[in-house]
Design a protein around this motif. Structure first.
Motif, PDB file in Angstrom:
ATOM      1  N   THR A  19      44.707  21.126 -64.421  1.00 46.83           N
ATOM      2  CA  THR A  19      45.926  20.610 -63.823  1.00 46.83           C
ATOM      3  C   THR A  19      47.100  20.961 -64.733  1.00 46.83           C
ATOM      4  O   THR A  19      47.041  20.742 -65.943  1.00 46.83           O
ATOM      5  CB  THR A  19      45.841  19.077 -63.653  1.00 46.83           C
ATOM      6  N   PHE A  20      48.147  21.536 -64.147  1.00 50.17           N
ATOM      7  CA  PHE A  20      49.338  21.923 -64.897  1.00 50.17           C
ATOM      8  C   PHE A  20      50.525  21.105 -64.404  1.00 50.17           C
ATOM      9  O   PHE A  20      50.652  20.851 -63.209  1.00 50.17           O
ATOM     10  CB  PHE A  20      49.649  23.412 -64.686  1.00 50.17           C
ATOM     11  N   ASP A  21      51.391  20.737 -65.323  1.00 47.19           N
ATOM     12  CA  ASP A  21      52.614  20.031 -64.976  1.00 47.19           C
ATOM     13  C   ASP A  21      53.674  21.076 -64.617  1.00 47.19           C
ATOM     14  O   ASP A  21      54.591  21.342 -65.385  1.00 47.19           O
ATOM     15  CB  ASP A  21      53.067  19.150 -66.140  1.00 47.19           C
ATOM     16  N   LEU A  26      54.706  28.294 -58.934  1.00 46.34           N
ATOM     17  CA  LEU A  26      54.863  28.915 -60.243  1.00 46.34           C
ATOM     18  C   LEU A  26      53.510  29.232 -60.874  1.00 46.34           C
ATOM     19  O   LEU A  26      53.290  30.323 -61.413  1.00 46.34           O
ATOM     20  CB  LEU A  26      55.673  27.998 -61.165  1.00 46.34           C
ATOM     21  N   VAL A  27      52.567  28.303 -60.784  1.00 43.89           N
ATOM     22  CA  VAL A  27      51.224  28.523 -61.331  1.00 43.89           C
ATOM     23  C   VAL A  27      50.520  29.629 -60.551  1.00 43.89           C
ATOM     24  O   VAL A  27      49.889  30.517 -61.135  1.00 43.89           O
ATOM     25  CB  VAL A  27      50.397  27.219 -61.316  1.00 43.89           C
ATOM     26  N   PHE A  28      50.650  29.620 -59.229  1.00 43.89           N
ATOM     27  CA  PHE A  28      50.035  30.656 -58.406  1.00 43.89           C
ATOM     28  C   PHE A  28      50.581  32.029 -58.796  1.00 43.89           C
ATOM     29  O   PHE A  28      49.817  32.989 -58.947  1.00 43.89           O
ATOM     30  CB  PHE A  28      50.288  30.373 -56.926  1.00 43.89           C
ATOM     31  N   ALA A  29      51.883  32.131 -58.977  1.00 46.63           N
ATOM     32  CA  ALA A  29      52.487  33.408 -59.370  1.00 46.63           C
ATOM     33  C   ALA A  29      51.995  33.859 -60.746  1.00 46.63           C
ATOM     34  O   ALA A  29      51.776  35.049 -60.970  1.00 46.63           O
ATOM     35  CB  ALA A  29      54.016  33.297 -59.359  1.00 46.63           C
ATOM     36  N   ALA A  30      51.798  32.918 -61.659  1.00 43.16           N
ATOM     37  CA  ALA A  30      51.310  33.271 -62.996  1.00 43.16           C
ATOM     38  C   ALA A  30      49.919  33.900 -62.930  1.00 43.16           C
ATOM     39  O   ALA A  30      49.569  34.732 -63.771  1.00 43.16           O
ATOM     40  CB  ALA A  30      51.290  32.037 -63.894  1.00 43.16           C
ATOM     41  N   SER A  85      49.367  29.182 -53.394  1.00 42.59           N
ATOM     42  CA  SER A  85      49.793  27.935 -54.040  1.00 42.59           C
ATOM     43  C   SER A  85      48.744  26.828 -53.985  1.00 42.59           C
ATOM     44  O   SER A  85      49.056  25.677 -54.257  1.00 42.59           O
ATOM     45  CB  SER A  85      51.111  27.432 -53.449  1.00 42.59           C
ATOM     46  N   GLU A  86      47.484  27.164 -53.635  1.00 39.89           N
ATOM     47  CA  GLU A  86      46.441  26.144 -53.577  1.00 39.89           C
ATOM     48  C   GLU A  86      45.145  26.535 -54.264  1.00 39.89           C
ATOM     49  O   GLU A  86      44.575  25.736 -54.992  1.00 39.89           O
ATOM     50  CB  GLU A  86      46.131  25.788 -52.114  1.00 39.89           C
TER      51      GLU A  86
END
Length: 96
Positions: A19-21, A26-30, A85-86
Motif C-alpha cells: 500500500t502506497f500513500d 501515479l502508482v500505476f504510471a510508476a 489504476s487497480e
C-alpha cells in the motif's frame, strides 16, 4: 500491507501486495511507464539501461538491470492482467 501464507499460493507463485500513500494513477504510471520504471527499478546503485514494457494482457516486458561494475541482469515477463489504476499481474523470469 496484506500478508498471505505461502501455503495458500500455487507452487512457484509469490504474491506481493503493498500500500502506497499516493494516488492510484501515479502508482500505476510508476509501474507501467518505462521512463518512470527506469528511475526506481533495481537496488540502489544499479541502473536500468533496457526497459521495454507492452502493458496489456499478453504484452511482454524486458528489463535489464546493470550493477555498478557493469554486469547486466536481464529479465523478461508477460503481463497477465492489467486493470488501469487497480491491478497489474505479470510473470517474471531472470535470464542467464
Amino acid at each position: 500491507m496484506t500478508t498471505e501464507s505461502t501455503s495458500d499460493r500455487p507452487h512457484g507463485e509469490i504474491l506481493i501486495s503493498r500500500t502506497f500513500d499516493a494516488p492510484r494513477a501515479l502508482v500505476f504510471a510508476a509501474w507501467t511507464d518505462p521512463v518512470q520504471l527506469t528511475q526506481w527499478w533495481g537496488p540502489a546503485g544499479f541502473t536500468t539501461p533496457v526497459c521495454e514494457v507492452d502493458v496489456r494482457p499478453g504484452g511482454r516486458m524486458h528489463i535489464v538491470m546493470r550493477d555498478p561494475s557493469g554486469a547486466d541482469y536481464p529479465m523478461i515477463g508477460v503481463f497477465r492482467e492489467v486493470v488501469p489504476s487497480e491491478r497489474i499481474v505479470f510473470t517474471w523470469q531472470a535470464l542467464d
